[in-house]
Design a protein around this motif. Structure first.
Motif, PDB file in Angstrom:
ATOM      1  N   GLU A 144       0.829  -1.216   0.000  1.00 25.48           N
ATOM      2  CA  GLU A 144       0.000   0.000   0.000  1.00 25.48           C
ATOM      3  C   GLU A 144       0.862   1.264   0.000  1.00 25.48           C
ATOM      4  O   GLU A 144       0.507   2.261  -0.626  1.00 25.48           O
ATOM      5  CB  GLU A 144      -0.944  -0.027   1.204  1.00 25.48           C
ATOM      6  N   GLN A 145       1.998   1.222   0.700  1.00 22.38           N
ATOM      7  CA  GLN A 145       2.909   2.372   0.686  1.00 22.38           C
ATOM      8  C   GLN A 145       3.484   2.593  -0.708  1.00 22.38           C
ATOM      9  O   GLN A 145       3.624   3.736  -1.163  1.00 22.38           O
ATOM     10  CB  GLN A 145       4.041   2.160   1.687  1.00 22.38           C
ATOM     11  N   LEU A 146       3.825   1.508  -1.391  1.00 21.53           N
ATOM     12  CA  LEU A 146       4.342   1.624  -2.760  1.00 21.53           C
ATOM     13  C   LEU A 146       3.287   2.213  -3.686  1.00 21.53           C
ATOM     14  O   LEU A 146       3.596   3.015  -4.562  1.00 21.53           O
ATOM     15  CB  LEU A 146       4.793   0.258  -3.269  1.00 21.53           C
ATOM     16  N   GLU A 147       2.032   1.808  -3.497  1.00 15.53           N
ATOM     17  CA  GLU A 147       0.949   2.340  -4.329  1.00 15.53           C
ATOM     18  C   GLU A 147       0.794   3.838  -4.133  1.00 15.53           C
ATOM     19  O   GLU A 147       0.534   4.579  -5.082  1.00 15.53           O
ATOM     20  CB  GLU A 147      -0.361   1.625  -4.012  1.00 15.53           C
ATOM     21  N   LYS A 148       0.960   4.295  -2.887  1.00  9.86           N
ATOM     22  CA  LYS A 148       0.868   5.733  -2.617  1.00  9.86           C
ATOM     23  C   LYS A 148       1.976   6.510  -3.315  1.00  9.86           C
ATOM     24  O   LYS A 148       1.838   7.703  -3.598  1.00  9.86           O
ATOM     25  CB  LYS A 148       0.920   5.992  -1.111  1.00  9.86           C
ATOM     26  N   LEU A 149       3.093   5.833  -3.592  1.00  7.68           N
ATOM     27  CA  LEU A 149       4.211   6.469  -4.296  1.00  7.68           C
ATOM     28  C   LEU A 149       4.116   6.262  -5.800  1.00  7.68           C
ATOM     29  O   LEU A 149       5.050   6.563  -6.546  1.00  7.68           O
ATOM     30  CB  LEU A 149       5.544   5.913  -3.775  1.00  7.68           C
ATOM     31  N   GLY A 150       2.982   5.728  -6.255  1.00 10.65           N
ATOM     32  CA  GLY A 150       2.764   5.569  -7.697  1.00 10.65           C
ATOM     33  C   GLY A 150       3.240   4.255  -8.266  1.00 10.65           C
ATOM     34  O   GLY A 150       3.231   4.077  -9.485  1.00 10.65           O
ATOM     35  N   CYS A 151       3.653   3.317  -7.423  1.00  8.15           N
ATOM     36  CA  CYS A 151       4.143   2.014  -7.882  1.00  8.15           C
ATOM     37  C   CYS A 151       3.064   0.972  -7.601  1.00  8.15           C
ATOM     38  O   CYS A 151       3.011   0.398  -6.515  1.00  8.15           O
ATOM     39  CB  CYS A 151       5.448   1.655  -7.188  1.00  8.15           C
ATOM     40  N   LYS A 152       2.199   0.721  -8.591  1.00  9.79           N
ATOM     41  CA  LYS A 152       1.086  -0.207  -8.412  1.00  9.79           C
ATOM     42  C   LYS A 152       1.477  -1.579  -8.950  1.00  9.79           C
ATOM     43  O   LYS A 152       1.686  -1.745 -10.147  1.00  9.79           O
ATOM     44  CB  LYS A 152      -0.164   0.331  -9.111  1.00  9.79           C
ATOM     45  N   LEU A 153       1.562  -2.555  -8.073  1.00 10.77           N
ATOM     46  CA  LEU A 153       1.971  -3.899  -8.462  1.00 10.77           C
ATOM     47  C   LEU A 153       0.820  -4.719  -9.022  1.00 10.77           C
ATOM     48  O   LEU A 153       1.039  -5.674  -9.771  1.00 10.77           O
ATOM     49  CB  LEU A 153       2.577  -4.628  -7.258  1.00 10.77           C
ATOM     50  N   GLY A 154      -0.391  -4.379  -8.660  1.00 13.19           N
ATOM     51  CA  GLY A 154      -1.539  -5.165  -9.076  1.00 13.19           C
ATOM     52  C   GLY A 154      -1.806  -6.278  -8.066  1.00 13.19           C
ATOM     53  O   GLY A 154      -0.898  -6.743  -7.375  1.00 13.19           O
ATOM     54  N   LYS A 155      -3.080  -6.723  -7.996  1.00 13.66           N
ATOM     55  CA  LYS A 155      -3.469  -7.691  -6.971  1.00 13.66           C
ATOM     56  C   LYS A 155      -2.786  -9.044  -7.157  1.00 13.66           C
ATOM     57  O   LYS A 155      -2.272  -9.627  -6.204  1.00 13.66           O
ATOM     58  CB  LYS A 155      -4.991  -7.875  -6.979  1.00 13.66           C
ATOM     59  N   GLU A 156      -2.756  -9.554  -8.377  1.00 12.94           N
ATOM     60  CA  GLU A 156      -2.216 -10.901  -8.600  1.00 12.94           C
ATOM     61  C   GLU A 156      -0.721 -10.975  -8.287  1.00 12.94           C
ATOM     62  O   GLU A 156      -0.261 -11.911  -7.628  1.00 12.94           O
ATOM     63  CB  GLU A 156      -2.487 -11.344 -10.035  1.00 12.94           C
ATOM     64  N   LEU A 157       0.054  -9.997  -8.766  1.00 14.74           N
ATOM     65  CA  LEU A 157       1.487 -10.000  -8.479  1.00 14.74           C
ATOM     66  C   LEU A 157       1.732  -9.829  -6.987  1.00 14.74           C
ATOM     67  O   LEU A 157       2.613 -10.479  -6.413  1.00 14.74           O
ATOM     68  CB  LEU A 157       2.191  -8.890  -9.268  1.00 14.74           C
ATOM     69  N   SER A 158       0.955  -8.972  -6.347  1.00  9.63           N
ATOM     70  CA  SER A 158       1.106  -8.755  -4.908  1.00  9.63           C
ATOM     71  C   SER A 158       0.829 -10.039  -4.131  1.00  9.63           C
ATOM     72  O   SER A 158       1.552 -10.387  -3.198  1.00  9.63           O
ATOM     73  CB  SER A 158       0.166  -7.638  -4.441  1.00  9.63           C
ATOM     74  N   GLN A 159      -0.236 -10.743  -4.524  1.00  8.73           N
ATOM     75  CA  GLN A 159      -0.556 -12.005  -3.861  1.00  8.73           C
ATOM     76  C   GLN A 159       0.542 -13.040  -4.094  1.00  8.73           C
ATOM     77  O   GLN A 159       0.886 -13.804  -3.197  1.00  8.73           O
ATOM     78  CB  GLN A 159      -1.899 -12.533  -4.360  1.00  8.73           C
ATOM     79  N   ASP A 160       1.111 -13.056  -5.303  1.00 10.93           N
ATOM     80  CA  ASP A 160       2.218 -13.974  -5.597  1.00 10.93           C
ATOM     81  C   ASP A 160       3.413 -13.691  -4.682  1.00 10.93           C
ATOM     82  O   ASP A 160       4.060 -14.620  -4.187  1.00 10.93           O
ATOM     83  CB  ASP A 160       2.648 -13.849  -7.053  1.00 10.93           C
ATOM     84  N   LEU A 161       3.713 -12.413  -4.476  1.00  5.56           N
ATOM     85  CA  LEU A 161       4.835 -12.049  -3.611  1.00  5.56           C
ATOM     86  C   LEU A 161       4.606 -12.528  -2.172  1.00  5.56           C
ATOM     87  O   LEU A 161       5.530 -13.002  -1.510  1.00  5.56           O
ATOM     88  CB  LEU A 161       5.048 -10.531  -3.629  1.00  5.56           C
ATOM     89  N   ILE A 162       3.362 -12.388  -1.713  1.00  4.04           N
ATOM     90  CA  ILE A 162       3.034 -12.850  -0.361  1.00  4.04           C
ATOM     91  C   ILE A 162       3.202 -14.368  -0.263  1.00  4.04           C
ATOM     92  O   ILE A 162       3.822 -14.877   0.671  1.00  4.04           O
ATOM     93  CB  ILE A 162       1.599 -12.429   0.023  1.00  4.04           C
ATOM     94  N   LEU A 163       2.677 -15.094  -1.249  1.00  5.10           N
ATOM     95  CA  LEU A 163       2.770 -16.556  -1.231  1.00  5.10           C
ATOM     96  C   LEU A 163       4.219 -17.025  -1.324  1.00  5.10           C
ATOM     97  O   LEU A 163       4.620 -17.986  -0.661  1.00  5.10           O
ATOM     98  CB  LEU A 163       1.951 -17.148  -2.383  1.00  5.10           C
ATOM     99  N   GLN A 164       5.020 -16.336  -2.138  1.00  5.43           N
ATOM    100  CA  GLN A 164       6.427 -16.724  -2.299  1.00  5.43           C
ATOM    101  C   GLN A 164       7.247 -16.482  -1.039  1.00  5.43           C
ATOM    102  O   GLN A 164       8.325 -17.059  -0.887  1.00  5.43           O
ATOM    103  CB  GLN A 164       7.041 -15.949  -3.475  1.00  5.43           C
ATOM    104  N   SER A 165       6.738 -15.642  -0.155  1.00  4.90           N
ATOM    105  CA  SER A 165       7.481 -15.336   1.071  1.00  4.90           C
ATOM    106  C   SER A 165       7.237 -16.369   2.170  1.00  4.90           C
ATOM    107  O   SER A 165       7.875 -16.313   3.219  1.00  4.90           O
ATOM    108  CB  SER A 165       7.071 -13.950   1.590  1.00  4.90           C
ATOM    109  N   LEU A 166       6.317 -17.316   1.924  1.00  4.52           N
ATOM    110  CA  LEU A 166       5.933 -18.274   2.965  1.00  4.52           C
ATOM    111  C   LEU A 166       6.838 -19.499   2.952  1.00  4.52           C
ATOM    112  O   LEU A 166       7.350 -19.899   1.904  1.00  4.52           O
ATOM    113  CB  LEU A 166       4.475 -18.704   2.751  1.00  4.52           C
ATOM    114  N   PRO A 167       7.037 -20.128   4.111  1.00  8.03           N
ATOM    115  CA  PRO A 167       7.888 -21.323   4.189  1.00  8.03           C
ATOM    116  C   PRO A 167       7.192 -22.555   3.609  1.00  8.03           C
ATOM    117  O   PRO A 167       6.012 -22.511   3.217  1.00  8.03           O
ATOM    118  CB  PRO A 167       8.120 -21.484   5.696  1.00  8.03           C
ATOM    119  N   GLU A 168       7.905 -23.658   3.585  1.00  6.05           N
ATOM    120  CA  GLU A 168       7.417 -24.895   2.972  1.00  6.05           C
ATOM    121  C   GLU A 168       6.155 -25.424   3.645  1.00  6.05           C
ATOM    122  O   GLU A 168       5.360 -26.134   3.019  1.00  6.05           O
ATOM    123  CB  GLU A 168       8.526 -25.960   3.037  1.00  6.05           C
TER     124      GLU A 168
END
Length: 210
Positions: A144-168
């Motif tokens: 959300e902070q990145l979006e306020k600075l004009g960097c919109k990742l989009g919902k799908e990419l954002s969700q992918d980043l969250i999932l990729q950060s999780l352990p096995e």
């Protein structure tokens, strides 16, 4: 959209440093709507040169007077869109100088902030023994902070980043989430992850009892 409502966008989102990119985009929209964008985009109109007898051609005077009028209107719009401290700092500057000065003040800061936020976001990982809730909330906040600075990742990419950060331990959740292509917002996704985490913990407790 009316002139008043466009100016209201600037008044409700006054320049505060970190929101420079959004502020500048809104400012350009307001100035374009009022046909004043040339004031900050094009070279200033110079005063007409007097003739040899000291007189000035009226036809040359009118465009310059119109430019000065537009310049004052643009300056008022710009000053009204910032806090009192910034107003005092820029009240004696013309519109192009104000915009250039603000760009030097905050433009580089926005780029640095985007870099640091994206670096933290892309490198985020959840430790095996840490709870998923605070971790995902932190990632959502970074997005959300990145979006306020004009960097919109989009919902799908954002969700992918969250999932990729999780352990096995969340591998089955990730497979299921991607297979059924769940359509949900970040906070619904967060609740699903917490439920899955609780389910894993409950199964472990049952195994210990056996």
């Amino acid at each position: 959209m009316s002139t008043l409502s466009l100016r209201g966008i600037l008044e409700n989102n006054k320049l505060a440093g970190a929101n420079y990119d959004d502020w500048y985009r809104n400012l350009r929209i307001a100035l374009m709507h009022e046909r004043l964008i040339d004031i900050i985009d094009k070279p200033a109109v110079t005063a007409p040169v007097p003739k040899e007898d000291g007189s000035i051609d009226n036809d040359a005077t009118k465009p310059y007077e119109k430019y000065l009028e537009n310049c004052l209107t643009a300056k008022c719009i710009i000053l009204a869109s910032m806090g009192s401290d910034l107003q005092r700092q820029h009240q004696d500057m013309d519109p192009p100088t104000i915009v250039e000065h603000l760009k030097k003040m905050y433009g580089a800061q926005s780029k640095t902030a985007r870099y640091q936020l994206s670096k933290t976001l892309f490198r985020s990982t959840l430790d095996v023994d840490s709870p998923v809730g605070p971790h995902v909330l932190k990632m959502i906040d970074l997005i959300e902070q990145l979006e306020k600075l004009g960097c919109k990742l989009g919902k799908e990419l954002s969700q992918d980043l969250i999932l990729q950060s999780l352990p096995e331990t969340f591998s089955q959740f990730i497979v299921s989430f991607n297979m059924i292509k769940v359509s949900c917002d970040f906070h619904k996704m967060l609740n699903m992850l917490i439920d899955y985490e609780n389910q894993i913990a409950s199964e472990k407790r049952k195994e210990l009892l056996w």
